[in-house]
Motif scaffolding. Structure first.
Motif, PDB file in Angstrom:
ATOM      1  N   LEU A 173       0.842  -1.195   0.000  1.00 58.07           N
ATOM      2  CA  LEU A 173       0.000   0.000   0.000  1.00 58.07           C
ATOM      3  C   LEU A 173       0.877   1.245   0.000  1.00 58.07           C
ATOM      4  O   LEU A 173       1.984   1.243   0.550  1.00 58.07           O
ATOM      5  N   THR A 174       0.375   2.306  -0.604  1.00 57.66           N
ATOM      6  CA  THR A 174       1.097   3.577  -0.591  1.00 57.66           C
ATOM      7  C   THR A 174       0.989   4.202   0.797  1.00 57.66           C
ATOM      8  O   THR A 174       0.165   3.806   1.622  1.00 57.66           O
ATOM      9  N   LYS A 175       1.827   5.214   1.053  1.00 54.59           N
ATOM     10  CA  LYS A 175       1.755   5.916   2.335  1.00 54.59           C
ATOM     11  C   LYS A 175       0.380   6.536   2.527  1.00 54.59           C
ATOM     12  O   LYS A 175      -0.173   6.520   3.639  1.00 54.59           O
ATOM     13  N   ASP A 176      -0.185   7.074   1.444  1.00 54.92           N
ATOM     14  CA  ASP A 176      -1.521   7.669   1.537  1.00 54.92           C
ATOM     15  C   ASP A 176      -2.573   6.605   1.874  1.00 54.92           C
ATOM     16  O   ASP A 176      -3.500   6.872   2.645  1.00 54.92           O
ATOM     17  N   GLU A 177      -2.429   5.417   1.301  1.00 57.04           N
ATOM     18  CA  GLU A 177      -3.379   4.345   1.591  1.00 57.04           C
ATOM     19  C   GLU A 177      -3.275   3.889   3.048  1.00 57.04           C
ATOM     20  O   GLU A 177      -4.285   3.613   3.711  1.00 57.04           O
ATOM     21  N   LEU A 178      -2.045   3.823   3.567  1.00 57.75           N
ATOM     22  CA  LEU A 178      -1.857   3.416   4.960  1.00 57.75           C
ATOM     23  C   LEU A 178      -2.444   4.448   5.923  1.00 57.75           C
ATOM     24  O   LEU A 178      -3.024   4.090   6.959  1.00 57.75           O
ATOM     25  N   VAL A 179      -2.321   5.726   5.581  1.00 56.75           N
ATOM     26  CA  VAL A 179      -2.935   6.780   6.391  1.00 56.75           C
ATOM     27  C   VAL A 179      -4.450   6.683   6.307  1.00 56.75           C
ATOM     28  O   VAL A 179      -5.158   6.797   7.313  1.00 56.75           O
ATOM     29  N   PHE A 180      -4.957   6.439   5.083  1.00 55.89           N
ATOM     30  CA  PHE A 180      -6.404   6.343   4.862  1.00 55.89           C
ATOM     31  C   PHE A 180      -7.034   5.223   5.698  1.00 55.89           C
ATOM     32  O   PHE A 180      -8.131   5.384   6.253  1.00 55.89           O
ATOM     33  N   ILE A 181      -6.345   4.097   5.819  1.00 55.74           N
ATOM     34  CA  ILE A 181      -6.924   2.915   6.474  1.00 55.74           C
ATOM     35  C   ILE A 181      -6.608   2.877   7.974  1.00 55.74           C
ATOM     36  O   ILE A 181      -7.101   2.004   8.691  1.00 55.74           O
ATOM     37  N   LYS A 182      -5.829   3.848   8.476  1.00 54.11           N
ATOM     38  CA  LYS A 182      -5.354   3.788   9.862  1.00 54.11           C
ATOM     39  C   LYS A 182      -6.490   3.765  10.889  1.00 54.11           C
ATOM     40  O   LYS A 182      -6.430   3.019  11.873  1.00 54.11           O
ATOM     41  N   ASP A 183      -7.525   4.570  10.699  1.00 53.63           N
ATOM     42  CA  ASP A 183      -8.623   4.587  11.675  1.00 53.63           C
ATOM     43  C   ASP A 183      -9.273   3.209  11.785  1.00 53.63           C
ATOM     44  O   ASP A 183      -9.664   2.777  12.881  1.00 53.63           O
ATOM     45  N   TYR A 184      -9.376   2.530  10.650  1.00 56.03           N
ATOM     46  CA  TYR A 184      -9.981   1.197  10.653  1.00 56.03           C
ATOM     47  C   TYR A 184      -9.068   0.189  11.338  1.00 56.03           C
ATOM     48  O   TYR A 184      -9.518  -0.601  12.181  1.00 56.03           O
ATOM     49  N   THR A 185      -7.783   0.211  11.010  1.00 53.33           N
ATOM     50  CA  THR A 185      -6.862  -0.738  11.641  1.00 53.33           C
ATOM     51  C   THR A 185      -6.755  -0.466  13.144  1.00 53.33           C
ATOM     52  O   THR A 185      -6.614  -1.397  13.942  1.00 53.33           O
ATOM     53  N   ASP A 186      -6.835   0.801  13.540  1.00 56.96           N
ATOM     54  CA  ASP A 186      -6.839   1.126  14.971  1.00 56.96           C
ATOM     55  C   ASP A 186      -8.080   0.570  15.662  1.00 56.96           C
ATOM     56  O   ASP A 186      -8.003   0.054  16.788  1.00 56.96           O
ATOM     57  N   ALA A 187      -9.232   0.676  14.984  1.00 58.19           N
ATOM     58  CA  ALA A 187     -10.475   0.139  15.556  1.00 58.19           C
ATOM     59  C   ALA A 187     -10.381  -1.371  15.721  1.00 58.19           C
ATOM     60  O   ALA A 187     -10.822  -1.935  16.734  1.00 58.19           O
ATOM     61  N   VAL A 188      -9.803  -2.038  14.721  1.00 59.41           N
ATOM     62  CA  VAL A 188      -9.574  -3.485  14.815  1.00 59.41           C
ATOM     63  C   VAL A 188      -8.617  -3.783  15.969  1.00 59.41           C
ATOM     64  O   VAL A 188      -8.820  -4.733  16.735  1.00 59.41           O
ATOM     65  N   GLY A 189      -7.580  -2.945  16.138  1.00 60.02           N
ATOM     66  CA  GLY A 189      -6.619  -3.148  17.214  1.00 60.02           C
ATOM     67  C   GLY A 189      -7.239  -3.022  18.593  1.00 60.02           C
ATOM     68  O   GLY A 189      -6.932  -3.809  19.496  1.00 60.02           O
ATOM     69  N   VAL A 190      -8.124  -2.044  18.768  1.00 56.20           N
ATOM     70  CA  VAL A 190      -8.828  -1.902  20.047  1.00 56.20           C
ATOM     71  C   VAL A 190      -9.686  -3.135  20.305  1.00 56.20           C
ATOM     72  O   VAL A 190      -9.719  -3.679  21.417  1.00 56.20           O
ATOM     73  N   TRP A 191     -10.375  -3.600  19.257  1.00 55.67           N
ATOM     74  CA  TRP A 191     -11.208  -4.807  19.389  1.00 55.67           C
ATOM     75  C   TRP A 191     -10.343  -6.015  19.762  1.00 55.67           C
ATOM     76  O   TRP A 191     -10.698  -6.799  20.646  1.00 55.67           O
ATOM     77  N   LEU A 192      -9.189  -6.157  19.099  1.00 53.52           N
ATOM     78  CA  LEU A 192      -8.299  -7.285  19.393  1.00 53.52           C
ATOM     79  C   LEU A 192      -7.793  -7.228  20.837  1.00 53.52           C
ATOM     80  O   LEU A 192      -7.686  -8.254  21.511  1.00 53.52           O
ATOM     81  N   GLY A 193      -7.465  -6.017  21.310  1.00 55.88           N
ATOM     82  CA  GLY A 193      -7.010  -5.879  22.685  1.00 55.88           C
ATOM     83  C   GLY A 193      -8.074  -6.294  23.686  1.00 55.88           C
ATOM     84  O   GLY A 193      -7.799  -7.034  24.633  1.00 55.88           O
ATOM     85  N   LEU A 194      -9.307  -5.827  23.462  1.00 51.79           N
ATOM     86  CA  LEU A 194     -10.417  -6.204  24.335  1.00 51.79           C
ATOM     87  C   LEU A 194     -10.690  -7.703  24.264  1.00 51.79           C
ATOM     88  O   LEU A 194     -10.927  -8.357  25.287  1.00 51.79           O
ATOM     89  N   MET A 195     -10.668  -8.241  23.039  1.00 51.40           N
ATOM     90  CA  MET A 195     -10.927  -9.664  22.854  1.00 51.40           C
ATOM     91  C   MET A 195      -9.871 -10.501  23.563  1.00 51.40           C
ATOM     92  O   MET A 195     -10.182 -11.477  24.261  1.00 51.40           O
TER      93      MET A 195
END
Length: 327
Positions: free
Chosen positions: A202-224
């Motif tokens: 992914l490009t740097k712009d794509e990684l920035v674009f998807i960061k909020d989603y990956t962070d949300a998944v990360g919070v879910w993984l931590g809780l899980m």
């Protein structure tokens, strides 16, 4: 569209309250064979690391192989390299999470330096940890040779993750805790593994674009992980506890069972947020093929970790931490 995996039916599981999809690699038998062969070849029989590894893999069989589930769309050859890397990290984590904090930090720093060729001339101890450092350097070179761009992303994520225990403290709020927990659970490392194993750049712009989603998944993984692993962690000898169940018990003086129920409720709510964000992303036009595959596989990874954590003996029937008892 998935090519290397098939869906797993979870409808028969009464306690599988997740709505995330679960898939497994078509080559699960070969992945299981390779995993067990690696465990026996790299760990001393009867050692703590050997027993922990067998408890993760041997008793579950190919239908529950954590690698075949988590990276279900990975290239098989890359998968095997990834298994070598993760087994080494997992063994390191299992040991250091029970070490005094200063000792754990020192060992993590040595492992961090092993990611870079410039430190290869540093002497290694003549023990199990020194052997792990040597193996880590070898795996690093082979992963980098396959995909140097993807390796740099893994390296950057590991830089953030390895020293994470130095940031542990008394948390003022659950929100503050979860902001670090999404890193502590290894989310950025595991998502970099997805991209490397599938050849997604992914490009740097794509990684920035998807960061909020990956962070949300990360919070879910931590809780899980907190919810699933509490039964194991509640008796673990350690000078630091990283679990939201424990945090809520202390902060609000809650009984243990009430705190567990509260974390489950927060987890279900967070999953709803992840699924809503995923649906919005899938509805957007103009996303690259790699980005769409990445979004799908983030869901597969999350669903797999829930499914495995729910059923695997590591959490469902934890080993004793009492050295006087047989695991």
């Amino acid at each position: 569209m998935p090519y290397n995996s098939v869906p797993v039916d979870t409808s028969h599981l009464p306690y599988c309250f997740s709505r995330l999809p679960v898939r497994i690699h078509r080559d699960k038998e070969e992945i299981q064979r390779f995993t067990l062969e690696l465990v026996h070849a790299t760990k001393t029989e009867g050692s703590k690391a050997h027993k922990h590894a067998l408890y993760r893999h041997a008793v579950t069989g190919p239908d529950m192989n954590v690698y075949a589930l988590s990276w279900c769309e990975a290239d098989l050859d890359k998968m095997k390299l990834l298994i070598e890397f993760i087994e080494l990290i997992w063994a390191h984590d299992d040991v250091t999470e029970e070490d005094p904090l200063d000792d754990a930090v020192a060992e993590c720093e040595q492992l961090r330096r092993a990611m870079y060729e410039e430190y290869d001339n540093e002497p290694t101890a003549d023990n199990g940890f020194g052997l792990r450092i040597k193996r880590f350097r070898d795996i690093r070179n082979r992963m980098k040779a396959v995909d140097s761009v993807g390796w740099i992303e893994i390296q950057d994520a590991m830089e953030e993750w390895l020293p994470i225990d130095t940031k542990l403290k008394e948390w003022d709020s659950l929100e503050e805790y979860l902001d670090l927990r999404k890193v502590h659970v290894g989310n950025n490392v595991m998502t970099a593994f997805i991209r490397w194993a599938m050849g997604i750049h992914l490009t740097k712009d794509e990684l920035v674009f998807i960061k909020d989603y990956t962070d949300a998944v990360g919070v879910w993984l931590g809780l899980m992980n907190d919810y699933m692993s509490w039964k194991r962690e509640r008796t673990q000898p350690t000078d630091r506890v990283m679990n939201s169940v424990y945090l809520l018990m202390k902060k609000y003086n809650l009984p243990e069972d009430h705190s567990v129920d509260m974390v489950r409720g927060i987890l279900v709510k967070q999953e709803g947020k992840v699924l809503e964000m995923s649906e919005d992303l899938h509805g957007q036009a103009g996303l690259s093929t790699g980005m769409r595959a990445y979004i799908d596989n983030l869901e597969y990874y999350a669903g797999a970790t829930f499914y495995w954590s729910l059923l695997a003996p590591r959490y469902a029937k934890p080993q004793s931490f009492d050295p006087t008892k047989t695991d």
